[in-house]
Design an enzyme around this catalytic site. Structure first.
Site, PDB file in Angstrom:
ATOM      1  CB  THR A  26      -1.266  -0.391   1.413  1.00 37.51           C
ATOM      2  OG1 THR A  26      -1.935  -1.198   1.163  1.00 37.51           O
ATOM      3  CG2 THR A  26      -1.731   1.148   1.355  1.00 37.51           C
ATOM      4  CG  ASP A  73      -1.240  -7.315  -2.416  1.00 35.64           C
ATOM      5  OD1 ASP A  73      -1.096  -7.282  -0.883  1.00 35.64           O
ATOM      6  OD2 ASP A  73      -1.866  -6.211  -2.612  1.00 35.64           O
ATOM      7  CB  SER A  74       2.848  -7.925   1.666  1.00 35.57           C
ATOM      8  OG  SER A  74       2.404  -8.262   2.412  1.00 35.57           O
ATOM      9  CB  THR A 105       0.837  -3.881   6.967  1.00 35.54           C
ATOM     10  OG1 THR A 105      -0.166  -4.108   5.779  1.00 35.54           O
ATOM     11  CG2 THR A 105       1.137  -2.521   6.568  1.00 35.54           C
ATOM     12  CG  ASP A 106      -1.019  -7.341   3.471  1.00 32.32           C
ATOM     13  OD1 ASP A 106      -2.719  -7.288   4.373  1.00 32.32           O
ATOM     14  OD2 ASP A 106      -2.650  -7.713   2.643  1.00 32.32           O
TER      15      ASP A 106
HETATM   16  N1  ASP Z   1      -2.364  -6.194   0.801  1.00 31.48           N
HETATM   17  C1  ASP Z   1      -1.415  -5.096   0.973  1.00 31.48           C
HETATM   18  C2  ASP Z   1      -0.085  -5.268   1.393  1.00 31.48           C
HETATM   19  O1  ASP Z   1       0.286  -6.143   2.034  1.00 31.48           O
HETATM   20  C3  ASP Z   1      -1.631  -3.711   2.189  1.00 31.48           C
HETATM   21  C4  ASP Z   1      -0.536  -3.129   3.124  1.00 31.48           C
HETATM   22  O2  ASP Z   1       0.355  -2.981   2.103  1.00 31.48           O
HETATM   23  O3  ASP Z   1      -0.568  -2.663   3.907  1.00 31.48           O
HETATM   24  O4  ASP Z   1       0.633  -5.594  -0.029  1.00 31.48           O
END
Ligand code: ASP
Length: 359
Positions: A26, A73-74, A105-106
């Site tokens: 994100t 995207d993680s 963050t995921d």
């Molecule tokens: N789906 C995103 C990820 O983990 C969420 C984020 O970055 O907060 O890449």
């Protein structure tokens, strides 16, 4: 991979150098007009970071950015991505004082845990950060998380050594040990917690470091990177009504080396004979079974209740106060090494990077 240098304030030697490894998530999204007239979030061109965070230009450290390709995207992160990040750190280790990994963050807690094990002999900061709201939105947490992570990655003691020479996560207000952190929040800015270990620092008006809690590498080993991780591993969470056939089927997977079982409370499991028989069968085949609590705080204490006594007798390993992320990645790391089963068991129960509390 292309290195992009960011123009920051003129140097006051000795100037510190930080390498930013951008992986996606994100953090780096910006809103762009689409053909249908609407707007949607797309990954932004990191070379334009100064337009988004002009404050970077005032930092007195040298900043260089390298992006993994393609950005992810993680949710799509895999051990191959961990190896890519580890390789970049190894390649540039001598030239930088610290590293910031911009990551979704995921799965950030998995990646930070994995890297903590893969980077053997690490003596420099590797600070993971990301954001709940992208850099391209007016109100966001990306800017502050990023600027603080850079400050942590470049922080030094008076003798010139790194203040936080370990893999950590900076998010919202807390600097947490990477292999102790878990994502606990999908909506709010305080996305990460470490219930079984205190923060390494609090970021308020000043960054207050808790130096007594920072991990120090004690061996004389210099950096060496383990790139392979075993992927022959599974994780199952118990629930009332859990069918032993789920366990049987999982433990029968050809080549499976380990199973992390998320149990209740202090490590308790139903005493259902069919479940015990399924566990015994897997253990007899040589599959390692690790007992991790579903609780986010506290530790597994096998044998405390009758409902975990049978696990001790069967030879299930205690996961102590490890997070599931740390238990999984530590097993992936240990199983990829050429250790005897008994050495592996001892190492699993030993704190290698401050990931567990040995009582
Ligand atoms: N789906 C995103 C990820 O983990 C969420 C984020 O970055 O907060 O890449």
């Amino acid at each position: 991979m292309q290195l992009i240098h960011i123009d920051t304030a003129s140097p006051k030697p000795p100037r510190t150098a930080v390498l930013i490894i951008y992986t996606g998530g994100t953090f780096g999204m910006v809103s762009e007009p689409q053909a249908d007239g609407g707007e949607s979030l797309v990954p932004f061109e990191f070379g334009h970071i100064l337009e988004k965070i002009p404050e970077l230009a005032h930092l007195e450290c040298m900043l260089t950015v390298v992006s993994i390709e393609p950005l992810i995207d993680s949710a799509n992160a895999s051990p191959a991505h961990w190896a890519q990040i580890a390789q970049l750190i190894e390649l540039h280790y001598a030239d930088y004082d610290g590293f910031v990994v911009l990551h979704g963050t995921d799965t950030m807690a998995y990646s930070a845990s994995a890297l903590s094990f893969m980077l053997e002999g690490l003596r420099k900061p590797v600070v993971f950060t990301g954001a709940q709201l992208p850099i391209g939105t007016v109100r966001n947490d990306a800017r502050r998380n990023f600027l603080t992570a850079i400050e942590v990655a470049s922080a030094k003691r008076p003798d010139g050594s790194a203040l936080v020479p370990e893999v950590c996560i900076f998010f919202d207000r807390y600097l947490l040990r990477g292999n102790r952190a878990q994502k606990v929040e999908a909506d709010h800015f305080n996305a990460f917690e470490s219930r079984n270990y205190p923060p390494l620092a609090f970021a308020g008006i000043k960054i207050e470091y808790q130096e007594a809690y920072v991990h120090q590498e004690l061996s004389s080993k210099s950096l060496s990177v383990q790139l392979t991780m075993s992927e022959n591993i599974a994780l199952l969470k118990l629930f009332p009504g859990f069918s032993p056939t789920i366990l049987e089927a999982t433990l029968a997977i050809p080549g499976l080396q380990a199973l992390v079982l998320e149990t209740y409370g202090a490590g308790n499991v139903p005493t259902n004979p069919a479940l015990i028989a399924a566990l015994a069968q897997g253990l007899d085949k040589g599959v390692v079974v690790v007992n991790i609590s579903q609780c986010v705080g506290g530790a597994v204490k096998q044998g405390l209740y009758q409902t975990s006594q049978h696990l001790v007798e069967l030879g299930v390993w205690s996961g102590y106060d490890l997070t599931p992320e740390a238990a999984l990645t530590k097993l992936m790391y240990l199983l990829a090494k050429d250790y005897s089963p008994s050495d592996r068991k001892v190492l699993f129960a030993t704190s290698l990077r401050g990931e567990l509390t040995n009582e």
